[in-house]
Design a protein around this motif. Structure first.
Motif, PDB file in Angstrom:
ATOM      1  N   ALA A 230       0.790  -1.094  -0.002  1.00 18.58           N
ATOM      2  CA  ALA A 230      -0.083  -0.005  -0.064  1.00 18.58           C
ATOM      3  C   ALA A 230       0.974   1.075   0.065  1.00 18.58           C
ATOM      4  N   ILE A 231       0.643   2.157  -0.755  1.00 15.25           N
ATOM      5  CA  ILE A 231       1.154   3.610  -0.880  1.00 15.25           C
ATOM      6  C   ILE A 231       0.814   4.385   0.170  1.00 15.25           C
ATOM      7  N   ALA A 232      -0.489   4.220   0.541  1.00 15.43           N
ATOM      8  CA  ALA A 232      -1.033   4.856   1.632  1.00 15.43           C
ATOM      9  C   ALA A 232      -2.232   4.345   2.304  1.00 15.43           C
ATOM     10  N   LYS A 233      -2.678   4.983   3.406  1.00 13.97           N
ATOM     11  CA  LYS A 233      -3.712   4.346   4.131  1.00 13.97           C
ATOM     12  C   LYS A 233      -4.560   5.406   4.810  1.00 13.97           C
ATOM     13  N   GLY A 234      -6.078   5.372   4.537  1.00 17.67           N
ATOM     14  CA  GLY A 234      -6.765   6.253   5.121  1.00 17.67           C
ATOM     15  C   GLY A 234      -7.791   5.416   5.843  1.00 17.67           C
ATOM     16  N   LEU A 235      -8.986   6.143   6.103  1.00 18.04           N
ATOM     17  CA  LEU A 235     -10.292   5.630   6.862  1.00 18.04           C
ATOM     18  C   LEU A 235     -10.921   4.859   5.920  1.00 18.04           C
TER      19      LEU A 235
ATOM     20  N   THR B 266      -9.900  10.783  -0.670  1.00 17.51           N
ATOM     21  CA  THR B 266      -9.792  11.990  -0.084  1.00 17.51           C
ATOM     22  C   THR B 266      -8.675  12.116   0.750  1.00 17.51           C
ATOM     23  N   ALA B 267      -7.872  13.093   0.830  1.00 15.21           N
ATOM     24  CA  ALA B 267      -6.860  13.493   1.849  1.00 15.21           C
ATOM     25  C   ALA B 267      -7.044  13.867   3.106  1.00 15.21           C
ATOM     26  N   ARG B 268      -8.334  14.604   2.940  1.00 16.53           N
ATOM     27  CA  ARG B 268      -9.123  14.916   4.438  1.00 16.53           C
ATOM     28  C   ARG B 268     -10.470  14.278   4.464  1.00 16.53           C
ATOM     29  N   GLY B 269     -10.885  14.580   5.872  1.00 13.92           N
ATOM     30  CA  GLY B 269     -12.238  14.045   6.033  1.00 13.92           C
ATOM     31  C   GLY B 269     -12.228  12.799   6.786  1.00 13.92           C
ATOM     32  N   GLY B 270     -13.474  12.523   7.704  1.00 12.76           N
ATOM     33  CA  GLY B 270     -13.627  11.408   8.432  1.00 12.76           C
ATOM     34  C   GLY B 270     -14.654  10.582   7.917  1.00 12.76           C
TER      35      GLY B 270
ATOM     36  N   ALA C 254     -11.221   7.802   2.688  1.00 19.63           N
ATOM     37  CA  ALA C 254     -11.105   9.135   3.263  1.00 19.63           C
ATOM     38  C   ALA C 254     -10.196   9.544   4.181  1.00 19.63           C
ATOM     39  N   GLY C 255      -9.570  10.695   4.183  1.00 24.58           N
ATOM     40  CA  GLY C 255      -8.624  11.176   5.272  1.00 24.58           C
ATOM     41  C   GLY C 255      -7.347  10.493   5.240  1.00 24.58           C
ATOM     42  N   ALA C 256      -7.031  10.162   3.803  1.00 23.40           N
ATOM     43  CA  ALA C 256      -5.609   9.507   3.607  1.00 23.40           C
ATOM     44  C   ALA C 256      -4.546  10.835   3.926  1.00 23.40           C
ATOM     45  N   GLY C 257      -3.923  10.923   4.988  1.00 19.06           N
ATOM     46  CA  GLY C 257      -3.199  12.279   5.338  1.00 19.06           C
ATOM     47  C   GLY C 257      -1.979  12.192   4.676  1.00 19.06           C
ATOM     48  N   ASP C 258      -1.630  10.618   4.304  1.00 21.87           N
ATOM     49  CA  ASP C 258      -0.135  10.746   3.857  1.00 21.87           C
ATOM     50  C   ASP C 258      -0.123  11.487   2.208  1.00 21.87           C
ATOM     51  N   ILE C 259      -1.246  11.559   1.455  1.00 20.37           N
ATOM     52  CA  ILE C 259      -1.174  12.050   0.240  1.00 20.37           C
ATOM     53  C   ILE C 259      -1.405  13.415   0.138  1.00 20.37           C
ATOM     54  N   SER C 260      -0.665  13.935  -0.901  1.00 18.81           N
ATOM     55  CA  SER C 260      -0.843  15.477  -1.268  1.00 18.81           C
ATOM     56  C   SER C 260      -1.353  15.610  -2.432  1.00 18.81           C
ATOM     57  N   VAL C 261      -2.906  16.195  -2.560  1.00 17.44           N
ATOM     58  CA  VAL C 261      -3.453  16.263  -3.688  1.00 17.44           C
ATOM     59  C   VAL C 261      -3.311  17.675  -4.143  1.00 17.44           C
ATOM     60  N   LYS C 262      -2.983  17.684  -5.675  1.00 20.89           N
ATOM     61  CA  LYS C 262      -2.827  19.035  -6.179  1.00 20.89           C
ATOM     62  C   LYS C 262      -3.795  19.127  -7.352  1.00 20.89           C
TER      63      LYS C 262
END
Length: 308
Positions: A46-51, A103-107, A125-133
């Motif tokens: 996995a490259i990132a993890k969110g909720l 999404t990078a933010r949110g619960g 949701a809330g995958a804080g490790d990713i930066s979305v541009k």
């Protein structure tokens, strides 16, 4: 797990109640939603993890605006994952076009999570490790950059995000599932109701065995098209008369949806929450969307910023 539990009951090794307790709730999700192939998943990191905001799995090309998602889906029926810092009502058509949402933010109660669950779509949701541009059409995780058109895979049951295409496993509803649910019905003390805001959602819930609707969130009837415009007019109205005018536009929509919901539920109970629109869910966040709304309603952008 379900088959083993049922076979053990048949052999007299477990009672029906013990067999039910042997099955973890998340295992039932695997029978109701698409899942990522477990073997292929283990071969990828996995490259990132969110909720795990909405269960299931989705594989598609990354896309960063709702407009682009809608365009690609309508033109070529492409498999897409809508990637946003966070979603808002403007994204509803893109969410509908996408296989899943990231999404990078949110619960768990964010706009993306609530809408995705209502649509039955996978959401992390809330995958804080990713930066979305969004403007650059990419998101980054450390040194890795995922650009528009790159394939990604989401596991909405664990919150994991993978680069590339991981094979999907279709849900398998079989007799063992129905048997287990019948056993559970014989022991449970509580009635199971659903949260449904549209006739379509109500019908799906009824087919899954819901015994009524525990909450109709009336504001969720108004996320689309002309409906959301009328809600925004109501929120931004500067006089009681203006608010009443906007509410009058919503009345036919509500009547239609309530008639549909009551028709689907027949004589089952339906609990309704009166209109309570959270401002952050209904007012636009992007500058261009604010300008468009200001022109449409005839107020200043500053006024929208002030309320939003």
């Amino acid at each position: 797990a379900i088959k083993i539990a049922i076979d053990m009951e048949k052999e007299g090794l477990l009672t029906k109640e013990e067999a039910i307790l042997k099955v973890k709730p998340e295992k039932l999700d695997q029978l109701l939603h698409k899942q990522l192939d477990e073997k292929a998943k283990k071969e990828n990191k996995a490259i990132a993890k969110g909720l795990p905001a909405s269960p299931g799995a989705a594989v598609g090309k990354a896309v960063f605006t709702a407009e682009k998602a809608k365009e690609l889906w309508e033109a070529n029926n492409e498999k897409l994952i809508l990637v946003r810092t966070e979603t808002s009502p403007e994204d509803i058509e893109g969410m509908n076009a996408a296989q899943g949402i990231l999404t990078a933010r949110g619960g768990m109660t964010s706009h993306a999570a609530v809408v995705a669950r209502g649509m039955g779509k996978c959401c992390v949701a809330g995958a804080g490790d990713i930066s979305v541009k969004e403007k650059e059409g990419l998101f980054s995780v450390g040194n890795l950059k995922i650009k528009e058109g790159d394939w990604i895979s989401l596991d909405g049951s664990t919150g994991e995000v993978f680069s590339g295409q991981i094979p999907l496993v279709e849900p398998e509803m079989h007799g063992d599932f129905e048997t287990l649910m019948e056993w559970a019905d014989s022991f449970r003390k509580l009635k199971v109701k659903t949260n449904s805001d549209t006739p379509k959602d109500a019908k799906i819930a009824l087919d899954f065995g819901a015994e009524g609707i525990g909450l109709v969130r009336t504001e969720h009837m108004f996320f689309e098209g002309d409906r959301i415009k009328a809600v925004r007019e109501m929120i931004l109205a500067e006089s009681l008369e203006g608010r009443k005018t906007a509410l009058a536009k919503l009345l036919p929509f509500q009547k239609q949806d309530f008639a549909g919901i009551f028709g689907v539920m027949d004589k089952l109970p339906v609990v309704i929450r009166l209109l309570d629109p959270p401002l952050h869910e209904f007012l636009p966040k992007e500058e261009k969307d604010m300008k468009e709304l200001a022109t449409e309603i005839g107020i200043s952008v500053e006024k929208i910023r002030e309320i939003a």
